[in-house]
Design a protein around this motif. Structure first.
Motif, short mmCIF file in Angstrom:
data_model
loop_
_atom_site.label_atom_id
_atom_site.label_comp_id
_atom_site.label_asym_id
_atom_site.label_seq_id
_atom_site.Cartn_x
_atom_site.Cartn_y
_atom_site.Cartn_z
N LEU A 217 0.82 -1.21 0.00
CA LEU A 217 0.00 0.00 0.00
C LEU A 217 0.86 1.26 0.00
O LEU A 217 0.57 2.23 -0.69
N GLY A 218 1.91 1.25 0.82
CA GLY A 218 2.85 2.36 0.88
C GLY A 218 4.25 1.80 0.92
O GLY A 218 4.49 0.73 1.48
N THR A 219 5.22 2.52 0.32
CA THR A 219 6.56 1.94 0.13
C THR A 219 7.69 2.90 0.46
O THR A 219 8.83 2.68 0.07
N ALA A 220 7.38 3.97 1.20
CA ALA A 220 8.40 4.97 1.52
C ALA A 220 8.83 4.89 2.97
O ALA A 220 8.17 4.27 3.81
N ALA A 221 9.91 5.57 3.26
CA ALA A 221 10.37 5.76 4.64
C ALA A 221 9.57 6.91 5.28
O ALA A 221 8.54 7.34 4.74
N ALA A 222 10.04 7.42 6.40
CA ALA A 222 9.25 8.31 7.25
C ALA A 222 8.76 9.57 6.56
O ALA A 222 7.66 10.06 6.84
N GLU A 223 9.57 10.12 5.64
CA GLU A 223 9.22 11.41 5.06
C GLU A 223 8.38 11.30 3.79
O GLU A 223 7.88 12.30 3.29
N GLY A 224 8.20 10.08 3.27
CA GLY A 224 7.50 9.92 2.01
C GLY A 224 8.33 10.47 0.86
O GLY A 224 9.38 11.09 1.05
N ILE A 225 7.89 10.22 -0.35
CA ILE A 225 8.53 10.80 -1.54
C ILE A 225 7.43 11.35 -2.45
O ILE A 225 6.56 10.59 -2.87
N THR B 247 4.03 6.74 -0.55
CA THR B 247 3.49 7.03 0.77
C THR B 247 4.19 6.15 1.80
O THR B 247 4.93 5.23 1.47
N ARG B 248 3.92 6.43 3.08
CA ARG B 248 4.58 5.71 4.16
C ARG B 248 4.18 4.24 4.17
O ARG B 248 3.06 3.86 3.85
N SER B 249 5.13 3.39 4.58
CA SER B 249 5.05 1.95 4.35
C SER B 249 3.90 1.27 5.09
O SER B 249 3.66 1.51 6.28
N HIS C 216 -4.62 5.28 2.10
CA HIS C 216 -4.66 3.96 1.46
C HIS C 216 -6.09 3.42 1.36
O HIS C 216 -6.39 2.64 0.46
N THR C 217 -6.96 3.84 2.26
CA THR C 217 -8.37 3.43 2.12
C THR C 217 -9.03 4.17 0.96
O THR C 217 -9.98 3.65 0.37
N LEU C 218 -8.53 5.34 0.62
CA LEU C 218 -9.12 6.12 -0.47
C LEU C 218 -8.58 5.72 -1.83
O LEU C 218 -9.34 5.69 -2.81
N THR C 219 -7.28 5.46 -1.91
CA THR C 219 -6.65 5.27 -3.21
C THR C 219 -5.99 3.91 -3.39
O THR C 219 -5.61 3.56 -4.51
N GLY C 220 -5.83 3.14 -2.30
CA GLY C 220 -5.07 1.90 -2.41
C GLY C 220 -5.90 0.64 -2.32
O GLY C 220 -5.35 -0.46 -2.37
N GLY C 221 -7.20 0.78 -2.15
CA GLY C 221 -8.05 -0.40 -2.08
C GLY C 221 -8.06 -1.07 -0.72
O GLY C 221 -8.52 -2.21 -0.59
N VAL D 297 11.28 -4.33 -7.56
CA VAL D 297 11.21 -3.08 -6.81
C VAL D 297 9.75 -2.77 -6.50
O VAL D 297 8.90 -2.76 -7.38
N SER D 298 9.49 -2.50 -5.23
CA SER D 298 8.12 -2.17 -4.84
C SER D 298 7.72 -0.79 -5.33
O SER D 298 8.56 0.07 -5.60
N HIS D 299 6.44 -0.60 -5.47
CA HIS D 299 5.85 0.73 -5.67
C HIS D 299 4.49 0.70 -5.01
O HIS D 299 3.93 -0.37 -4.74
N ASP D 300 3.97 1.85 -4.69
CA ASP D 300 2.65 1.91 -4.06
C ASP D 300 1.64 1.23 -4.98
O ASP D 300 1.50 1.60 -6.16
N GLY D 301 0.95 0.23 -4.45
CA GLY D 301 -0.04 -0.49 -5.25
C GLY D 301 0.46 -1.79 -5.84
O GLY D 301 -0.33 -2.53 -6.46
N LEU D 302 1.74 -2.12 -5.67
CA LEU D 302 2.26 -3.38 -6.20
C LEU D 302 1.53 -4.56 -5.56
O LEU D 302 1.38 -4.64 -4.35
N GLU D 303 1.07 -5.50 -6.40
CA GLU D 303 0.39 -6.69 -5.92
C GLU D 303 1.15 -7.93 -6.35
O GLU D 303 1.57 -8.04 -7.50
N ILE D 304 1.34 -8.83 -5.39
CA ILE D 304 2.10 -10.06 -5.62
C ILE D 304 1.24 -11.24 -5.23
O ILE D 304 0.62 -11.25 -4.16
N GLU D 305 1.19 -12.25 -6.07
CA GLU D 305 0.50 -13.50 -5.74
C GLU D 305 1.57 -14.58 -5.59
O GLU D 305 2.37 -14.80 -6.50
#
Length: 274
Positions: free
Chosen positions: A6-14, A37-39, A58-63, A265-273
């Motif tokens: 859902l989020g993949t950044a450290a404390a400050e976000g990018i 966004t934050r991890s 993440h509830t608004l944009t990340g599902g 490499v992760s990104h916000d929204g990456l899904e893995i099965e």
């Protein structure tokens, strides 16, 4: 097992809100996967890893549907992994949660959540929360999962935890925030074989001493150690995650370098099965 980052950044976000470095400016200009966004990570739809300040986003944009989450595992007390005040919104007059949320975390984190509840005049029971303190190398069974808390190498009030999560078929290791795994952790997981591992890569391209976070070179070394320890095979999916703007890398830059080393490499929204 379905895993969603859902989020993949450290404390400050990018981009970091007060920063004009090239990485942050690139993210503002180009958007897309450069925005982090934050991890936070969701396993299936009922097990959540960490409760970041961006949980509501993440509830608004990340599902993310918090109403379906039954189990919340928190790694440590740093504010990008624990935003306890939003837990107060579960019941009247802010929400109508009926099911109890089982929270697993160190005693330190449980104390922080209890303090927030008391300050608001609420109780864990009143907010439909059950706090379960866990210690390193303790394994709990929740629903269809067995989750083991592992010791991390990090600088928050200790203990800081990593989580090994398994169901009847698959096993996933979520390893943030940490440097090189302590020897006790390596010994504890020596008999565990992983289908997927997410490794800290906060430092990106920059140098790290492997004592608090890792960069790409450290993640490569940590993967080598896990392979030697018998935890992973060439078929194991290994993901690098939890990026800081101080790592000096856009998504494409880190992806190009990491892909050559066989990482995803992760990104916000990456899904893995798996």
């Amino acid at each position: 097992m379905h895993i969603k980052f859902l989020g993949t950044a450290a404390a400050e976000g990018i981009p970091a809100p007060f920063c004009s470095c090239p990485t942050c400016e690139n993210a503002r200009e180009n958007g897309g996967r450069n925005i982090r966004t934050r991890s936070q990570c969701l396993v299936n739809d009922d097990l959540l890893l960490d409760f970041s300040p961006d949980t509501y986003m993440h509830t608004l944009t990340g599902g993310l549907d918090l109403r379906r989450v039954k189990y919340l595992f928190i790694t440590h007390s740093h504010s990008d992994h624990l935003y306890e005040n939003d837990l107060l919104l579960r019941t009247f007059p802010y929400g109508d949660a009926e099911d109890t949320l089982e929270i697993f975390a160190s005693q330190t984190v449980c104390n922080i959540i209890n303090s927030a509840l008391r300050a608001s005049g609420a109780s864990a029971e009143g907010k439909k929360i059950h706090l379960n303190p866990v210690s390193p190398f303790e394994t709990v069974s929740v629903g269809k999962y067995r989750v083991s808390a592992l010791e991390a190498l990090h600088s928050a009030p200790k203990p800081c935890l990593l989580y090994s999560i398994e169901d009847a078929e698959k096993r996933f290791l979520y390893a943030h925030d940490t440097g090189f795994f302590p020897e006790k952790t390596m010994q504890f997981i020596s008999s565990m074989r992983y289908d997927c591992i997410s490794l800290d890569c906060t430092c990106g391209h920059t140098h790290s001493d492997g004592k608090r976070h890792m960069g790409l070179a450290d993640a490569d070394e940590m993967r080598r150690r896990l392979f030697a320890n018998g935890n992973i095979s060439p078929r194991t999916k290994v993901i690098v995650n939890h990026f800081s703007h101080n790592g000096i890398a856009s998504y494409d830059e880190i992806k190009n370098r990491a892909s050559r080393k066989g990482f995803e490499v992760s990104h916000d929204g990456l899904e893995i099965e798996i």
